[in-house]
Scaffold this active site. Sequence first.
Site, PDB file in Angstrom:
ATOM      1  N   ALA A 102       7.566   2.053  10.927  1.00 54.39           N
ATOM      2  CA  ALA A 102       6.942   3.298  11.396  1.00 54.39           C
ATOM      3  C   ALA A 102       7.378   3.622  12.819  1.00 54.39           C
ATOM      4  O   ALA A 102       7.648   4.786  13.153  1.00 54.39           O
ATOM      5  CB  ALA A 102       5.421   3.159  11.333  1.00 54.39           C
TER       6      ALA A 102
ATOM      7  N   HIS B 291     -12.506   2.444   7.453  1.00 51.78           N
ATOM      8  CA  HIS B 291     -13.022   1.077   7.314  1.00 51.78           C
ATOM      9  C   HIS B 291     -13.718   0.575   8.581  1.00 51.78           C
ATOM     10  O   HIS B 291     -13.866  -0.626   8.757  1.00 51.78           O
ATOM     11  CB  HIS B 291     -11.886   0.127   6.902  1.00 51.78           C
ATOM     12  CG  HIS B 291     -11.339   0.440   5.533  1.00 51.78           C
ATOM     13  ND1 HIS B 291     -10.097   0.057   5.105  1.00 51.78           N
ATOM     14  CD2 HIS B 291     -11.896   1.120   4.490  1.00 51.78           C
ATOM     15  CE1 HIS B 291      -9.899   0.475   3.858  1.00 51.78           C
ATOM     16  NE2 HIS B 291     -10.971   1.137   3.462  1.00 51.78           N
TER      17      HIS B 291
HETATM   18  C1  BJW Z   1       4.920  -1.481   7.513  1.00 50.30           C
HETATM   19  C2  BJW Z   1       5.317  -2.109   8.702  1.00 50.30           C
HETATM   20  C3  BJW Z   1       5.946  -1.304   9.674  1.00 50.30           C
HETATM   21  C4  BJW Z   1       4.347  -3.593   7.448  1.00 50.30           C
HETATM   22  N1  BJW Z   1       6.133  -0.004   9.440  1.00 50.30           N
HETATM   23  N2  BJW Z   1       5.139  -0.208   7.290  1.00 50.30           N
HETATM   24  C5  BJW Z   1     -11.049   0.866  -8.108  1.00 50.30           C
HETATM   25  C6  BJW Z   1     -10.204   0.011  -8.776  1.00 50.30           C
HETATM   26  C7  BJW Z   1     -10.100  -1.328  -8.429  1.00 50.30           C
HETATM   27  C8  BJW Z   1     -10.860  -1.853  -7.403  1.00 50.30           C
HETATM   28  C9  BJW Z   1     -11.704  -0.997  -6.721  1.00 50.30           C
HETATM   29  C10 BJW Z   1     -11.808   0.328  -7.073  1.00 50.30           C
HETATM   30  N3  BJW Z   1     -12.687   0.924  -6.231  1.00 50.30           N
HETATM   31  C11 BJW Z   1     -13.153  -0.009  -5.375  1.00 50.30           C
HETATM   32  C12 BJW Z   1     -12.575  -1.180  -5.665  1.00 50.30           C
HETATM   33  C13 BJW Z   1     -12.803  -2.463  -4.961  1.00 50.30           C
HETATM   34  C14 BJW Z   1     -12.075  -2.567  -3.649  1.00 50.30           C
HETATM   35  C15 BJW Z   1     -10.575  -2.458  -3.860  1.00 50.30           C
HETATM   36  O1  BJW Z   1      -9.959  -1.448  -3.626  1.00 50.30           O
HETATM   37  N4  BJW Z   1      -9.954  -3.539  -4.269  1.00 50.30           N
HETATM   38  C16 BJW Z   1      -8.506  -3.546  -4.518  1.00 50.30           C
HETATM   39  C17 BJW Z   1      -7.843  -4.473  -3.517  1.00 50.30           C
HETATM   40  C18 BJW Z   1      -8.268  -3.954  -5.927  1.00 50.30           C
HETATM   41  N5  BJW Z   1     -12.531  -1.540  -2.716  1.00 50.30           N
HETATM   42  C19 BJW Z   1     -13.677  -1.668  -2.080  1.00 50.30           C
HETATM   43  O2  BJW Z   1     -14.420  -2.618  -2.258  1.00 50.30           O
HETATM   44  C20 BJW Z   1     -14.045  -0.570  -1.107  1.00 50.30           C
HETATM   45  N6  BJW Z   1     -15.363  -0.135  -1.363  1.00 50.30           N
HETATM   46  C21 BJW Z   1     -15.675   0.714  -2.357  1.00 50.30           C
HETATM   47  O3  BJW Z   1     -14.838   1.286  -3.005  1.00 50.30           O
HETATM   48  O4  BJW Z   1     -17.043   0.871  -2.553  1.00 50.30           O
HETATM   49  C22 BJW Z   1     -17.475   1.377  -3.794  1.00 50.30           C
HETATM   50  C23 BJW Z   1     -17.198   0.340  -4.886  1.00 50.30           C
HETATM   51  C24 BJW Z   1     -17.387  -1.004  -4.628  1.00 50.30           C
HETATM   52  C25 BJW Z   1     -17.108  -1.948  -5.628  1.00 50.30           C
HETATM   53  C26 BJW Z   1     -16.579  -1.543  -6.835  1.00 50.30           C
HETATM   54  C27 BJW Z   1     -16.361  -0.177  -7.079  1.00 50.30           C
HETATM   55  C28 BJW Z   1     -16.676   0.773  -6.074  1.00 50.30           C
HETATM   56  C29 BJW Z   1     -14.036  -1.106   0.316  1.00 50.30           C
HETATM   57  C30 BJW Z   1     -12.690  -1.513   0.773  1.00 50.30           C
HETATM   58  C31 BJW Z   1     -12.800  -2.185   2.147  1.00 50.30           C
HETATM   59  C32 BJW Z   1     -11.479  -2.733   2.634  1.00 50.30           C
HETATM   60  N7  BJW Z   1     -11.719  -3.560   3.769  1.00 50.30           N
HETATM   61  C33 BJW Z   1     -10.605  -4.142   4.463  1.00 50.30           C
HETATM   62  C34 BJW Z   1     -11.136  -5.041   5.605  1.00 50.30           C
HETATM   63  C35 BJW Z   1     -11.647  -4.159   6.754  1.00 50.30           C
HETATM   64  C36 BJW Z   1     -12.262  -4.970   7.845  1.00 50.30           C
HETATM   65  C37 BJW Z   1     -11.314  -5.953   8.468  1.00 50.30           C
HETATM   66  O5  BJW Z   1     -10.205  -5.629   8.922  1.00 50.30           O
HETATM   67  O6  BJW Z   1     -11.690  -7.105   8.533  1.00 50.30           O
HETATM   68  O7  BJW Z   1      -9.765  -3.113   4.989  1.00 50.30           O
HETATM   69  S1  BJW Z   1      -9.498  -5.069   3.402  1.00 50.30           S
HETATM   70  C38 BJW Z   1      -8.019  -4.538   4.187  1.00 50.30           C
HETATM   71  O8  BJW Z   1      -7.255  -3.722   3.266  1.00 50.30           O
HETATM   72  C39 BJW Z   1      -8.467  -3.618   5.328  1.00 50.30           C
HETATM   73  C40 BJW Z   1      -7.426  -2.526   5.257  1.00 50.30           C
HETATM   74  O9  BJW Z   1      -7.886  -1.352   5.891  1.00 50.30           O
HETATM   75  C41 BJW Z   1      -7.208  -2.387   3.771  1.00 50.30           C
HETATM   76  C42 BJW Z   1      -5.900  -1.728   3.412  1.00 50.30           C
HETATM   77  O10 BJW Z   1      -4.851  -2.515   3.853  1.00 50.30           O
HETATM   78  P1  BJW Z   1      -3.535  -1.812   4.426  1.00 50.30           P
HETATM   79  O11 BJW Z   1      -3.839  -1.095   5.667  1.00 50.30           O
HETATM   80  O12 BJW Z   1      -2.868  -1.068   3.352  1.00 50.30           O
HETATM   81  O13 BJW Z   1      -2.710  -3.109   4.874  1.00 50.30           O
HETATM   82  P2  BJW Z   1      -1.759  -4.046   3.970  1.00 50.30           P
HETATM   83  O14 BJW Z   1      -1.575  -5.297   4.695  1.00 50.30           O
HETATM   84  O15 BJW Z   1      -2.237  -4.123   2.585  1.00 50.30           O
HETATM   85  O16 BJW Z   1      -0.383  -3.261   3.907  1.00 50.30           O
HETATM   86  C43 BJW Z   1       0.434  -3.087   5.058  1.00 50.30           C
HETATM   87  C44 BJW Z   1       1.615  -2.232   4.638  1.00 50.30           C
HETATM   88  O17 BJW Z   1       2.372  -1.951   5.796  1.00 50.30           O
HETATM   89  C45 BJW Z   1       2.552  -2.938   3.628  1.00 50.30           C
HETATM   90  O18 BJW Z   1       2.839  -2.016   2.584  1.00 50.30           O
HETATM   91  C46 BJW Z   1       3.815  -3.215   4.450  1.00 50.30           C
HETATM   92  O19 BJW Z   1       4.998  -3.104   3.677  1.00 50.30           O
HETATM   93  C47 BJW Z   1       3.751  -2.136   5.493  1.00 50.30           C
HETATM   94  N8  BJW Z   1       4.383  -2.420   6.798  1.00 50.30           N
HETATM   95  N9  BJW Z   1       5.028  -3.410   8.681  1.00 50.30           N
HETATM   96  C48 BJW Z   1       5.781   0.528   8.274  1.00 50.30           C
HETATM   97  N10 BJW Z   1       6.415  -1.828  10.879  1.00 50.30           N
END
Ligand code: BJW
Length: 249
Positions: free
Chosen positions: A234, A121
Amino acid sequence: MSEKLEIKPLVEILHNTKRVAVLTGAGISAESGIPTFRGEEGLWKKYRAEELATPTAFGRDPQLVWEWYDWRRGIISPKEPNPGHKILARWEKVFPGVSLITQNIDGLHQKAGSENILELHGNIWKVRCIEEGTISENFETPLKNIPPSCPKCGALLRPHVVWFGESLDPAVLHNAFLLSSGCEVMFVIGTSAVVQPAASLPLSAAEAGAKVVEINIDPTPLTSYADFSFRGKAGEILPLIDDELKGMS
Ligand code: BJW
């Protein structure tokens, strides 16, 4: 299942494993003091992704989007890697078959010493000219000018991160799928495993026969696919695994 019972069998598997892929998410940086996205304290509880993390939002109000990123850069800038980041950096040095894929944009894996990182990302410390597409590093916190402009052509700069609705870098994504489907063990650490296409990487590993190891404080949609599921921080679980690895080598 108790962590103590699970760690030994996992480490025995790791001893006979050459290719290990690691996918990290915001949870690995939580213990360094960087907010995650989802959950009670997550950024998306207080801020709307549609207004701040989409190309449409940037097109509508680049000032607002940049103010938010400037604020986040200010939070991240003084933060240090925690034991989780450091152990992954150590593994890269000691075990040549370990590869790191991260969804994080904070740069803490690099700060910990990891060198070969696939950043799915992007990176909050990079900016991209919206006209020329040139990417450069920018560590200025706070930014002097918001929104910043390209020093060469004067066009707007944007954060070099991947917003919702944007495609990931095809080469980075291709390599991430290659590593995931080609590994024998995949660690999935601190991600809610809901954002695509990153969330599909562990599934491609599992489909190809890899053991999936999840480390998370909470269950996720991936948990039912995981062969080993460690419920905890983690920065606490990874040292337990690392100690056992050191003890057996
Ligand atoms: C701990 C802890 C500790 C806490 N120890 N654990 C198919 C189906 C449905 C939707 C889509 C699909 N394909 C694409 C989409 C759309 C969309 C998507 O996925 N949406 C879903 C949310 C439904 N995806 C996209 O748009 C992507 N693009 C794409 O696929 O292009 C082609 C396309 C587009 C449109 C339609 C179809 C195809 C792009 C995704 C970009 C994500 N961007 C972000 C922001 C980045 C910039 C920024 O930071 O500002 O990325 S959003 C945010 O989420 C960020 C992260 O990298 C990402 C993932 O989050 P992550 O890392 O999992 O964090 P959290 O907070 O969710 O979870 C933290 C976890 O840690 C929790 O589980 C806690 O329990 C745990 N935890 N403390 C261990 N100490």
